[in-house]
Write an enzyme that holds these catalytic residues in place. Structure first.
Site, PDB file in Angstrom:
ATOM      1  N   THR A  78      10.765  53.181  75.097  1.00 13.81           N
ATOM      2  CA  THR A  78      11.194  54.288  75.944  1.00 13.81           C
ATOM      3  C   THR A  78      11.633  53.840  77.334  1.00 13.81           C
ATOM      4  O   THR A  78      11.006  52.968  77.926  1.00 13.81           O
ATOM      5  CB  THR A  78       9.955  55.196  76.136  1.00 13.81           C
ATOM      6  OG1 THR A  78       9.594  55.671  74.862  1.00 13.81           O
ATOM      7  CG2 THR A  78      10.212  56.330  77.080  1.00 13.81           C
ATOM      8  N   ARG A 136       7.439  64.932  64.592  1.00 15.50           N
ATOM      9  CA  ARG A 136       6.480  64.270  65.496  1.00 15.50           C
ATOM     10  C   ARG A 136       7.064  64.222  66.920  1.00 15.50           C
ATOM     11  O   ARG A 136       8.209  63.861  67.140  1.00 15.50           O
ATOM     12  CB  ARG A 136       6.204  62.861  64.994  1.00 15.50           C
ATOM     13  CG  ARG A 136       5.229  62.046  65.872  1.00 15.50           C
ATOM     14  CD  ARG A 136       5.948  61.168  66.854  1.00 15.50           C
ATOM     15  NE  ARG A 136       5.024  60.285  67.577  1.00 15.50           N
ATOM     16  CZ  ARG A 136       5.358  59.579  68.658  1.00 15.50           C
ATOM     17  NH1 ARG A 136       6.571  59.656  69.150  1.00 15.50           N
ATOM     18  NH2 ARG A 136       4.483  58.815  69.248  1.00 15.50           N
ATOM     19  N   THR A 138       5.122  54.303  78.669  1.00 14.10           N
ATOM     20  CA  THR A 138       5.773  53.857  77.438  1.00 14.10           C
ATOM     21  C   THR A 138       4.688  53.333  76.506  1.00 14.10           C
ATOM     22  O   THR A 138       3.583  53.012  76.949  1.00 14.10           O
ATOM     23  CB  THR A 138       6.830  52.769  77.725  1.00 14.10           C
ATOM     24  OG1 THR A 138       7.457  52.381  76.497  1.00 14.10           O
ATOM     25  CG2 THR A 138       6.227  51.544  78.378  1.00 14.10           C
ATOM     26  N   GLY A 139       5.006  53.271  75.222  1.00 18.11           N
ATOM     27  CA  GLY A 139       4.014  52.797  74.262  1.00 18.11           C
ATOM     28  C   GLY A 139       3.587  53.921  73.336  1.00 18.11           C
ATOM     29  O   GLY A 139       4.310  54.911  73.179  1.00 18.11           O
TER      30      GLY A 139
HETATM   31  N1  ASP Z   1       6.162  56.637  74.076  1.00 14.77           N
HETATM   32  C1  ASP Z   1       7.130  56.738  73.009  1.00 14.77           C
HETATM   33  C2  ASP Z   1       6.622  57.650  71.951  1.00 14.77           C
HETATM   34  O1  ASP Z   1       5.449  57.572  71.610  1.00 14.77           O
HETATM   35  C3  ASP Z   1       7.528  55.460  72.377  1.00 14.77           C
HETATM   36  C4  ASP Z   1       7.423  54.229  73.172  1.00 14.77           C
HETATM   37  O2  ASP Z   1       7.557  54.240  74.383  1.00 14.77           O
HETATM   38  O3  ASP Z   1       7.221  53.184  72.544  1.00 14.77           O
HETATM   39  O4  ASP Z   1       7.392  58.406  71.424  1.00 14.77           O
END
Ligand code: ASP
Length: 331
Positions: free
Chosen positions: A191, A219, A242-243
């Protein structure tokens, strides 16, 4: 790019918000206010997640250089990544859900506390711009799915196929085993969350993603949820995440960081505390990644993650860097 002098010259001192709190008024003499401004104040800056944040920062900087607002800069900055077909986790070229649909999440937040978001929107290249329209043209904050798409089309956004051949092939490959095992990467392709301070010291932020690859249909992660994936309070500062979205949602990570800063924590200490909160309360944290960035009204920044290798990009008048954040787990 305009010089810092020009930025300062463009700044009407009379327009400084009373809440800014970073320039002692006595420092601003009427006779030579520019000279007497402390060096570190009113300097525009941009911080965003991951390596690719650097080119997004440059795009945001173009807006700031022309005297543009933090809100415009944040939107324009992340739009660059949304349109990048080589980025597999944001916008066009993003990996689809398990049914092969590219469903995008985004949010945006303005200095006045107004905000907008879209969740699971399909066929629209720039969900962050739809989020901005939700904020500006509706009485609502979030629109989802088909409703978000209908709204976007009514506002003149073009319906497009966002599934690139590369992403389709990755999906075909995934389908062979169809293992629902979200790979939370510790690589650099997640993200984009961005926080911007403009020449008036005003703060805005944006966050946009295609979410977890091969997710269940419908989702929604943290990214479009105000307070989870991103939050800005123009009196205090901003944060973005992010994550693994589910982990961030459980602690409302970005809101938590801003509230910690309100109580006196530095952006760095606040990001570390948010990561510690996840680590303390969520089993299995060794197997997923969460990274946070933050910026306060003084232009101080922070970043921290669970796993090593979370990077963030910082652009100021003097710097244009990508840095690795500190991490709870060591390499
Ligand atoms: N935070 C984002 C999500 O869970 C994905 C990411 O940043 O890896 O959709």
């Amino acid at each position: 790019m305009v010089s810092r002098r020009k930025f300062l010259a463009q700044t009407a001192l009379g327009a400084l918000p009373a809440t800014l709190g970073i320039i002692p008024l006595e420092a601003c003499s009427e006779t030579n206010s520019e000279k007497k401004l402390p060096e570190e104040v009113l300097s525009p800056m941009v911080i965003s997640t991951w390596d690719f944040g650097r080119k997004a920062n440059a795009e945001a900087w173009k807006v700031l250089s022309n005297g543009g607002s933090a809100l415009d800069a944040a939107e324009k900055g992340v739009m660059l990544i949304e349109a990048d077909e080589n980025n597999a986790s944001v916008g066009y070229g993003g990996l689809p859900d398990r049914d092969g649909r590219v469903a995008l999440d985004a949010c945006i937040m303005a200095p006045d506390g107004n905000c907008g978001a879209v969740c699971s929107i399909e066929h629209i290249m720039h969900p962050v711009s739809v989020a901005r329209k939700v904020m500006e043209d509706t009485p609502h904050v979030i629109l989802v799915g088909d409703g978000a798409l209908e709204f976007a089309l009514s506002k003149g956004f073009k319906k497009e196929n966002l599934l690139t051949e590369k992403a389709r092939l990755a999906w075909e490959e995934w389908k062979v085993e169809s293992k629902y095992e979200p790979k939370i990467n510790v690589e650099q392709h997640d993200t984009i969350g961005m926080l911007v301070m403009d020449k008036n010291g005003d703060l805005a932020g944006a966050c946009t993603t295609s979410g977890l690859a091969f997710k269940m249909r419908g989702r929604v992660g943290d990214s479009p949820i105000i307070g989870a994936g991103m939050y800005v309070d123009n009196e205090v500062g901003g944060a973005a995440a992010t994550g693994l979205g589910e982990a961030v949602l459980k602690v409302l990570g970005s809101f938590l960081i801003v509230e910690l800063m309100r109580q006196g924590s530095s952006p760095q200490a606040a990001c570390e505390e948010a990561v510690h909160r996840i680590v303390k309360k969520q089993a299995g944290y060794e197997n997923f990644q969460v990274g946070f960035i933050a910026m306060n009204k003084k232009g101080e920044t922070g970043a921290f993650s669970i796993q090593p290798a979370f990077t963030y990009a910082l652009k100021t008048e003097k710097n244009d860097n990508v840095n690795e954040a500190g991490a709870f787990l060591k390499k």
